[in-house]
Design an enzyme around this catalytic site. Structure first.
Site, PDB file in Angstrom:
ATOM      1  N   SER A 146       4.744   2.285   8.088  1.00 44.13           N
ATOM      2  CA  SER A 146       4.277   1.036   7.281  1.00 44.13           C
ATOM      3  C   SER A 146       5.463   0.638   6.496  1.00 44.13           C
ATOM      4  O   SER A 146       6.329   1.470   5.726  1.00 44.13           O
ATOM      5  CB  SER A 146       3.022   1.474   6.170  1.00 44.13           C
ATOM      6  OG  SER A 146       1.966   1.590   7.200  1.00 44.13           O
ATOM      7  N   HIS A 196       0.686  -1.219  -0.012  1.00 50.18           N
ATOM      8  CA  HIS A 196      -0.002  -0.016   0.089  1.00 50.18           C
ATOM      9  C   HIS A 196       0.943   1.368   0.095  1.00 50.18           C
ATOM     10  O   HIS A 196       0.131   2.361  -0.318  1.00 50.18           O
ATOM     11  CB  HIS A 196      -0.881   0.042   1.336  1.00 50.18           C
ATOM     12  CG  HIS A 196      -0.458   0.217   2.608  1.00 50.18           C
ATOM     13  ND1 HIS A 196      -0.089  -0.810   3.481  1.00 50.18           N
ATOM     14  CD2 HIS A 196      -0.023   1.452   3.299  1.00 50.18           C
ATOM     15  CE1 HIS A 196       0.229  -0.191   4.765  1.00 50.18           C
ATOM     16  NE2 HIS A 196       0.547   1.012   4.396  1.00 50.18           N
ATOM     17  N   ASP A 228       0.015  -7.795   1.262  1.00 48.73           N
ATOM     18  CA  ASP A 228       0.482  -6.349   1.426  1.00 48.73           C
ATOM     19  C   ASP A 228       1.828  -6.172   1.502  1.00 48.73           C
ATOM     20  O   ASP A 228       2.441  -5.242   2.492  1.00 48.73           O
ATOM     21  CB  ASP A 228      -0.198  -5.409   2.800  1.00 48.73           C
ATOM     22  CG  ASP A 228      -0.092  -3.976   2.788  1.00 48.73           C
ATOM     23  OD1 ASP A 228       0.061  -3.428   1.580  1.00 48.73           O
ATOM     24  OD2 ASP A 228      -0.107  -3.717   3.956  1.00 48.73           O
TER      25      ASP A 228
END
Length: 453
Positions: free
Chosen positions: A309, A194, A229
């Site tokens: 992230s 992402h 992801d």
């Protein structure tokens, strides 16, 4: 103009009697034996050799009391001490009050000048003198702080050089995140899908990796996997430092962990906490990306925020045991809020498997059951309700039907649709698993051969 002073009265009779001649003398102060001659020579003085020339010593000089002493009127005397008509000295209060007032004002003036001068001097001293002090040396701690192996500082010092910041630049948008160098020789960096998915199909997109020393390098997408992801980037930069990848199998709840990344664009940020839970099913759906994944996450209370992230979650030995990927936040979807102590990381065994596939082939393969499901409960037992079955899938061939409720996979309880996905994804395509179903109130088991997706 005042008139002439009054004529003094004659001496009192008592005074005249007191000073009258005595013992046959004819004048004041004559010696006994009568009045001598009026004129005497210097050779035979009565009083002193110069008595004839000194009228004050001439005993034959006529004697008498003069008028009383005369004093100016009180209002004509300068004051403040004046003499009244009887010759008494006294203080005139009018003059004294004026002088006292003048003295008091003078004292106040002196005190004011002295106080102002003192304040000016002290203020000048406070403002000017402390600014500079040549030769000043401040104290220092000696010996230096000891950082034991395995401390947060020790771990951060070893792992931070292997964690990078990821910057994605588009024509009208951008994104930031983190990444971990997993192969220093080839320049491979693992991050979240992402973080970089917006640049996957954009011709004008630019991805840049910024390293611990502040240098940067352009990065290219090697491969990405929306189902986990995860994504792998490649940079052309010598001298990289690769992170050590650990084994999450030895983790237990309560183990200390350290999160390293670039939250909110703040590169090299280090936070610490513990493992809060293991094998936590978490659904990921990155906003603005094609991520649609369910992971069996490592949960931690180490503060994680947007921008973390793709960064590293490190155990007490300094080995990476997860890739930080999501947070939970009150009233949000975990992408716009701040940390509330609920962070999630993709376990490193999953990261290693997917990264190796992406580096080898550019894509990753997952096992699939071939059903869509949602979480249900009957108040007694939880499970995954089969909403639809894909044609020609392993589930269809095994006889799984819509409205079946899956409650276990290979004997392990399934309490939600996320747990069903995690249980199936733990296998490889072609594996056969045993599903326990509830159909029409009755339990049954079926064997399903998993497909690939």
């Amino acid at each position: 103009m005042p008139g002439p002073p009054p004529v003094p009265p004659p001496p009192p009779e008592a005074v005249l009697r007191a000073f009258a001649p005595r013992d046959g003398a004819s004048g004041l102060g004559e010696p006994p034996g009568g009045r001598p001659r009026r004129r005497r020579t210097a050779a035979a003085p009565f009083w002193k050799p110069d008595a004839a020339a000194d009228p004050w010593r001439d005993p034959y000089a006529p004697a008498g009391l003069g008028a009383p002493a005369q004093y100016p009127r009180e209002e004509l005397q300068p004051g403040p001490v004046v003499v009244d008509a009887q010759g008494r000295r006294k203080v005139r209060l009018r003059d004294l009050s004026i002088r006292l007032t003048t003295l008091a004002l003078l004292c106040l003036l002196i005190v004011g000048v002295a106080g102002g001068t003192t304040a000016w001097f002290l203020g000048r001293t406070a403002d000017e003198e402390p600014l500079l002090s040549p030769g000043t040396q401040l104290s220092e701690v000696s010996p230096g702080t000891t950082r034991e192996p395995g401390s947060v500082a020790d771990i951060a010092g070893r792992i931070t050089p292997a964690v990078v910041s990821i910057e994605v630049r588009l024509a009208n948008a951008g994104a930031t995140g983190s990444g971990v160098v997993v192969d220093a020789d080839e320049g491979y960096i693992v991050t979240n899908n992402h973080v970089i998915s917006g640049a996957a199909d954009a011709e004008d997109a630019e991805i840049r990796a910024v390293f611990d020393d502040g240098s940067g390098s352009a990065a290219r997408i090697v491969g990405r996997d929306p189902s986990s992801d995860l994504a792998v980037l490649k940079v052309e930069k010598p001298g990289l430092v690769a992170a050590s990848l650990g084994d999450p199998g030895g983790l237990v709840v309560g183990d200390p962990v350290v999160a390293i990344g670039s939250p909110l664009g703040l590169a090299g940020t280090v936070t610490s906490g513990i493992v809060s839970a293991l094998d936590r099913p978490v659904r990921l759906a990155g906003e603005g990306s094609d991520t649609n994944a369910v992971i069996s996450a490592v949960q931690t209370d180490a503060p994680i925020n947007p921008g973390n992230s793709g960064g590293a979650l490190v155990d007490g030995t300094g080995a990476v045991i997860g890739i930080n990927t999501a947070i939970a936040s009150v009233g949000g979807n975990g992408t716009t809020g701040g940390s509330i102590g609920l962070g999630f990381a993709i376990p490193i065994d999953t990261v290693r498997d997917i990264a190796e596939q992406l580096i080898s082939t550019g894509s990753a393969v997952h096992a699939t059951l071939g059903v869509n499901a949602r979480s249900v409960t009957d108040g007694t037992r939880d499970g995954a309700l089969v909403v639809n079955v894909e044609p020609d899938s392993g589930a269809a061939e095994a006889g799984v039907q819509e409205q079946d409720v899956v409650i276990a996979v290979d004997g392990e309880a399934v309490g939600s649709s996320e747990e069903l996905v995690v249980a199936v994804d733990a296998h490889d395509p072609g594996d056969t698993v045993t599903l326990e179903l509830v159909r029409n109130g009755a339990s049954r088991e079926v064997q399903v051969t998993l497909g690939a997706a």
